[in-house]
Design a protein around this motif. Structure first.
Motif, PDB file in Angstrom:
ATOM      1  N   GLU A 140       0.804  -1.224   0.000  1.00  0.00           N
ATOM      2  CA  GLU A 140       0.000   0.000   0.000  1.00  0.00           C
ATOM      3  C   GLU A 140       0.837   1.273   0.000  1.00  0.00           C
ATOM      4  OE1 GLU A 140      -2.761  -0.159   3.212  1.00  0.00           O
ATOM      5  OE2 GLU A 140      -3.883  -1.855   2.365  1.00  0.00           O
ATOM      6  N   ARG A 141       2.113   1.173   0.336  1.00  0.00           N
ATOM      7  CA  ARG A 141       2.978   2.363   0.367  1.00  0.00           C
ATOM      8  C   ARG A 141       3.865   2.476  -0.872  1.00  0.00           C
ATOM      9  NH1 ARG A 141       6.515   3.125   5.227  1.00  0.00           N
ATOM     10  NH2 ARG A 141       7.160   0.979   4.811  1.00  0.00           N
ATOM     11  N   SER A 142       3.783   1.505  -1.786  1.00  0.00           N
ATOM     12  CA  SER A 142       4.655   1.508  -2.967  1.00  0.00           C
ATOM     13  C   SER A 142       3.983   2.168  -4.167  1.00  0.00           C
ATOM     14  CB  SER A 142       5.074   0.081  -3.330  1.00  0.00           C
ATOM     15  OG  SER A 142       5.940  -0.454  -2.356  1.00  0.00           O
ATOM     16  N   TYR A 143       4.823   2.639  -5.098  1.00  0.00           N
ATOM     17  CA  TYR A 143       4.364   3.301  -6.311  1.00  0.00           C
ATOM     18  C   TYR A 143       4.880   2.543  -7.535  1.00  0.00           C
ATOM     19  CZ  TYR A 143       3.504   7.148  -3.058  1.00  0.00           C
ATOM     20  OH  TYR A 143       3.069   7.903  -2.008  1.00  0.00           O
ATOM     21  N   VAL A 144       4.089   2.575  -8.611  1.00  0.00           N
ATOM     22  CA  VAL A 144       4.471   1.880  -9.839  1.00  0.00           C
ATOM     23  C   VAL A 144       4.412   2.850 -11.013  1.00  0.00           C
ATOM     24  CG1 VAL A 144       4.055  -0.060 -11.369  1.00  0.00           C
ATOM     25  CG2 VAL A 144       3.487  -0.263  -8.937  1.00  0.00           C
ATOM     26  N   HIS A 145       5.531   2.943 -11.759  1.00  0.00           N
ATOM     27  CA  HIS A 145       5.603   3.734 -12.979  1.00  0.00           C
ATOM     28  C   HIS A 145       5.816   2.760 -14.135  1.00  0.00           C
ATOM     29  CE1 HIS A 145       7.266   7.379 -10.502  1.00  0.00           C
ATOM     30  NE2 HIS A 145       6.074   6.990 -10.119  1.00  0.00           N
ATOM     31  N   MET A 146       4.882   2.720 -15.066  1.00  0.00           N
ATOM     32  CA  MET A 146       4.946   1.708 -16.127  1.00  0.00           C
ATOM     33  C   MET A 146       4.790   2.343 -17.501  1.00  0.00           C
ATOM     34  SD  MET A 146       2.496  -1.590 -16.640  1.00  0.00           S
ATOM     35  CE  MET A 146       2.185  -2.218 -18.283  1.00  0.00           C
ATOM     36  N   ILE A 147       5.657   1.906 -18.435  1.00  0.00           N
ATOM     37  CA  ILE A 147       5.536   2.289 -19.842  1.00  0.00           C
ATOM     38  C   ILE A 147       5.416   1.015 -20.658  1.00  0.00           C
ATOM     39  CG2 ILE A 147       8.066   2.468 -20.118  1.00  0.00           C
ATOM     40  CD1 ILE A 147       7.487   4.708 -22.197  1.00  0.00           C
ATOM     41  N   TYR A 148       4.434   0.997 -21.561  1.00  0.00           N
ATOM     42  CA  TYR A 148       4.092  -0.222 -22.305  1.00  0.00           C
ATOM     43  C   TYR A 148       4.051   0.100 -23.796  1.00  0.00           C
ATOM     44  CZ  TYR A 148       1.194  -4.270 -23.712  1.00  0.00           C
ATOM     45  OH  TYR A 148       0.700  -5.417 -24.319  1.00  0.00           O
ATOM     46  N   GLY A 149       4.929  -0.542 -24.576  1.00  0.00           N
ATOM     47  CA  GLY A 149       5.036  -0.268 -25.994  1.00  0.00           C
ATOM     48  C   GLY A 149       4.362  -1.306 -26.875  1.00  0.00           C
ATOM     49  N   ASN A 150       3.721  -0.828 -27.948  1.00  0.00           N
ATOM     50  CA  ASN A 150       3.100  -1.688 -28.950  1.00  0.00           C
ATOM     51  C   ASN A 150       3.165  -0.998 -30.299  1.00  0.00           C
ATOM     52  OD1 ASN A 150       1.528  -4.198 -27.745  1.00  0.00           O
ATOM     53  ND2 ASN A 150       1.347  -2.536 -26.255  1.00  0.00           N
ATOM     54  N   SER A 151       2.814  -1.718 -31.342  1.00  0.00           N
ATOM     55  CA  SER A 151       2.845  -1.111 -32.667  1.00  0.00           C
ATOM     56  C   SER A 151       1.679  -0.150 -32.871  1.00  0.00           C
ATOM     57  CB  SER A 151       2.848  -2.187 -33.752  1.00  0.00           C
ATOM     58  OG  SER A 151       1.708  -3.026 -33.631  1.00  0.00           O
ATOM     59  N   ASN A 152       0.462  -0.548 -32.447  1.00  0.00           N
ATOM     60  CA  ASN A 152      -0.697   0.340 -32.551  1.00  0.00           C
ATOM     61  C   ASN A 152      -1.719  -0.028 -31.483  1.00  0.00           C
ATOM     62  OD1 ASN A 152      -2.709  -1.655 -33.701  1.00  0.00           O
ATOM     63  ND2 ASN A 152      -1.176  -1.708 -35.344  1.00  0.00           N
ATOM     64  N   LYS A 209      14.672   7.497 -21.039  1.00  0.00           N
ATOM     65  CA  LYS A 209      15.166   8.731 -20.405  1.00  0.00           C
ATOM     66  C   LYS A 209      14.016   9.695 -20.131  1.00  0.00           C
ATOM     67  CE  LYS A 209      19.892   8.816 -22.239  1.00  0.00           C
ATOM     68  NZ  LYS A 209      20.825   9.537 -23.134  1.00  0.00           N
ATOM     69  N   TRP A 210      13.156   9.875 -21.134  1.00  0.00           N
ATOM     70  CA  TRP A 210      12.011  10.769 -20.974  1.00  0.00           C
ATOM     71  C   TRP A 210      11.116  10.305 -19.831  1.00  0.00           C
ATOM     72  CZ3 TRP A 210       6.925   9.154 -21.463  1.00  0.00           C
ATOM     73  CH2 TRP A 210       5.954  10.156 -21.335  1.00  0.00           C
ATOM     74  N   PHE A 211      10.834   9.006 -19.779  1.00  0.00           N
ATOM     75  CA  PHE A 211       9.904   8.459 -18.787  1.00  0.00           C
ATOM     76  C   PHE A 211      10.412   8.679 -17.363  1.00  0.00           C
ATOM     77  CE2 PHE A 211       7.960   4.641 -16.627  1.00  0.00           C
ATOM     78  CZ  PHE A 211       6.657   5.109 -16.673  1.00  0.00           C
ATOM     79  N   ILE A 212      11.692   8.386 -17.139  1.00  0.00           N
ATOM     80  CA  ILE A 212      12.245   8.525 -15.790  1.00  0.00           C
ATOM     81  C   ILE A 212      12.353   9.996 -15.390  1.00  0.00           C
ATOM     82  CG2 ILE A 212      14.294   8.131 -14.367  1.00  0.00           C
ATOM     83  CD1 ILE A 212      14.677   5.496 -15.866  1.00  0.00           C
ATOM     84  N   ASN A 213      12.712  10.865 -16.344  1.00  0.00           N
ATOM     85  CA  ASN A 213      12.775  12.299 -16.043  1.00  0.00           C
ATOM     86  C   ASN A 213      11.388  12.881 -15.791  1.00  0.00           C
ATOM     87  OD1 ASN A 213      15.573  12.522 -16.255  1.00  0.00           O
ATOM     88  ND2 ASN A 213      15.495  12.896 -18.461  1.00  0.00           N
ATOM     89  N   GLU A 214      10.429  12.426 -16.555  1.00  0.00           N
ATOM     90  CA  GLU A 214       9.058  12.931 -16.426  1.00  0.00           C
ATOM     91  C   GLU A 214       8.399  12.444 -15.142  1.00  0.00           C
ATOM     92  OE1 GLU A 214       5.760  15.136 -18.114  1.00  0.00           O
ATOM     93  OE2 GLU A 214       7.878  14.997 -18.666  1.00  0.00           O
ATOM     94  N   TYR A 215       8.734  11.196 -14.754  1.00  0.00           N
ATOM     95  CA  TYR A 215       8.115  10.592 -13.569  1.00  0.00           C
ATOM     96  C   TYR A 215       9.201  10.070 -12.630  1.00  0.00           C
ATOM     97  CZ  TYR A 215       4.203  10.770 -16.803  1.00  0.00           C
ATOM     98  OH  TYR A 215       3.252  11.203 -17.718  1.00  0.00           O
ATOM     99  N   PRO A 216       9.842  10.959 -11.880  1.00  0.00           N
ATOM    100  CA  PRO A 216      10.902  10.531 -10.959  1.00  0.00           C
ATOM    101  C   PRO A 216      10.326   9.690  -9.829  1.00  0.00           C
ATOM    102  CG  PRO A 216      10.358  12.846 -10.627  1.00  0.00           C
ATOM    103  CD  PRO A 216       9.618  12.417 -11.851  1.00  0.00           C
ATOM    104  N   PRO A 217      11.161   8.924  -9.158  1.00  0.00           N
ATOM    105  CA  PRO A 217      10.672   8.025  -8.096  1.00  0.00           C
ATOM    106  C   PRO A 217      10.169   8.781  -6.874  1.00  0.00           C
ATOM    107  CG  PRO A 217      13.068   8.026  -8.170  1.00  0.00           C
ATOM    108  CD  PRO A 217      12.608   8.794  -9.365  1.00  0.00           C
ATOM    109  N   TYR A 218       9.165   8.187  -6.215  1.00  0.00           N
ATOM    110  CA  TYR A 218       8.694   8.685  -4.930  1.00  0.00           C
ATOM    111  C   TYR A 218       9.568   8.083  -3.831  1.00  0.00           C
ATOM    112  CZ  TYR A 218       4.494  10.564  -7.164  1.00  0.00           C
ATOM    113  OH  TYR A 218       3.631  11.283  -7.948  1.00  0.00           O
TER     114      TYR A 218
END
Length: 358
Positions: A140-152, A209-218
């Motif tokens: 309950e105290r953890s955070y999740v940052h996820m990026i998921y790639g696909n063609s479309n 790089k963009w993802f980690i800079n845009e969403y830094p860790p809590y």
């Protein structure tokens, strides 16, 4: 040693035009045998065209939720088992299923306070989804940052489930979809599910790089989980290393792809001595055969699952001679340096090879 059991198929659901999820019923007496950690896989066994074939598929279900075991299977061009599952498997069928296994998993605990970065591409979402759901419902105290790639947008597996998680945990889950070849009306089609724009591109160095800079860790205790084709994994891992992420915080599961053709020549008819299940086996390795296939041809039962160099079920230790692995998506360099090898991918480079299945 993990065993196969006959499990009934409860549900087959179309996730995309080229992928289905398959849920299995586990009888009460086998509950303990089929306990698993989020990120692990099941190995399915079939007899197709008169030959026994095995393939490993990651669990997308969560061990902390009362639900059936479920795997996601994406159709692969020329894929014998994946196409069989997508074309033929239906509820009520009986499938031989090995107990869960795998070294890619998250150590989820109620009192953890972490930030998880999850990187997935294509069908690599399956173990990532298991980790994602388990963390959100347990820590309950953890955070999740996820990026998921696909063609479309039409190839995104489990999108409905992912969007529901984002709605349920808006304070603890950041979810970004990135599409390399979106349909022309992709933004309009997805407006109903989110007000946010969807990124265009692959999960590559720029995106990481963009993802980690845009969403830094809590939380400052951070772990990174990566699953997808080989090129995506290499790009993501390299980018993380370049920003000084320690290797011990990077966890990888490869679904193949991106490998160049291997042209290494094996020694013909090399002598093989293998210690397996308390037995010492002596034979020769025919030209073109791996250590694993040589032992199977001899009527022995070495452990194995995927035969693709991904799962590490067939792990052995080379105690004499040298071998070459045609594909290695499971072992780290330090493990190879200690003599460990994937017998499903190993061909002899010396006249004599000795291996031990530990």
């Amino acid at each position: 040693m993990a065993k196969f059991h006959s499990l009934k198929v409860l549900e087959v659901k179309e996730e995309t035009a080229n992928a289905k999820s398959v849920a299995f019923d586990v009888p009460y007496e086998l509950y303990e045998a089929y306990n698993y950690k989020p990120g692990q896989y099941l190995t399915l066994k079939f007899n197709l065209n008169g030959e026994e074939v095995r393939r490993s598929y990651s669990l997308c279900s969560s061990p902390v939720i009362e639900e059936p075991l479920k795997v996601g299977v994406k159709r692969v061009k020329g894929g014998l088992v994946s196409n069989h599952i997508n074309d033929n498997i239906k509820p009520g069928d009986i499938v031989e299923v090995m107990q869960p296994d795998g070294r890619f998993f998250a150590d989820v605990k109620e009192d953890n306070y972490k930030t998880y970065y999850l990187f997935a591409a294509g069908s690599g979402i399956t173990p990532i989804l298991s980790i994602l759901r388990t963390v959100l419902y347990t820590e309950e105290r953890s955070y999740v940052h996820m990026i998921y790639g696909n063609s479309n947008q039409e190839t995104v597996m489990f999108k409905e489930e992912l969007d529901k998680l984002q709605e349920e945990f808006p304070e603890r889950l950041i979810l970004v979809y990135t599409l390399s070849r979106p349909k022309s009306s992709w933004s309009d089609l997805w407006k109903s599910s989110s007000d946010k724009e969807f990124r265009k591109g692959r999960v590559d160095e720029e995106a990481v790089k963009w993802f980690i800079n845009e969403y830094p860790p809590y939380a400052q205790n951070v772990e990174y989980y990566i699953c997808g084709p080989g090129s995506m994994i290499e790009n993501t891992k390299k980018t993380l290393q370049n920003i000084d992420v320690p290797n011990e915080r990077i966890f990888i599961e490869s679904f193949g792809g991106g490998a160049s053709k291997d042209t290494t020549e094996a020694i013909a008819n090399a002598k093989l001595t293998a210690k397996l299940h308390g037995e010492t086996i002596t034979t020769t390795i025919p030209q073109g055969k791996t250590i694993l296939r040589t032992l199977i041809t001899e009527g022995k039962e070495p452990p194995y699952s995927c035969e693709g160099g991904v799962c590490s079920t067939c792990l052995c230790k080379v105690t004499k001679g040298k071998v070459h692995m045609k594909n290695n998506l499971a072992l780290e360099e330090k493990e190879v340096a200690k003599g460990y090898a994937l017998s499903c991918q190993s061909i002899p480079l010396t006249e004599e090879v000795e291996v031990v299945y530990e």
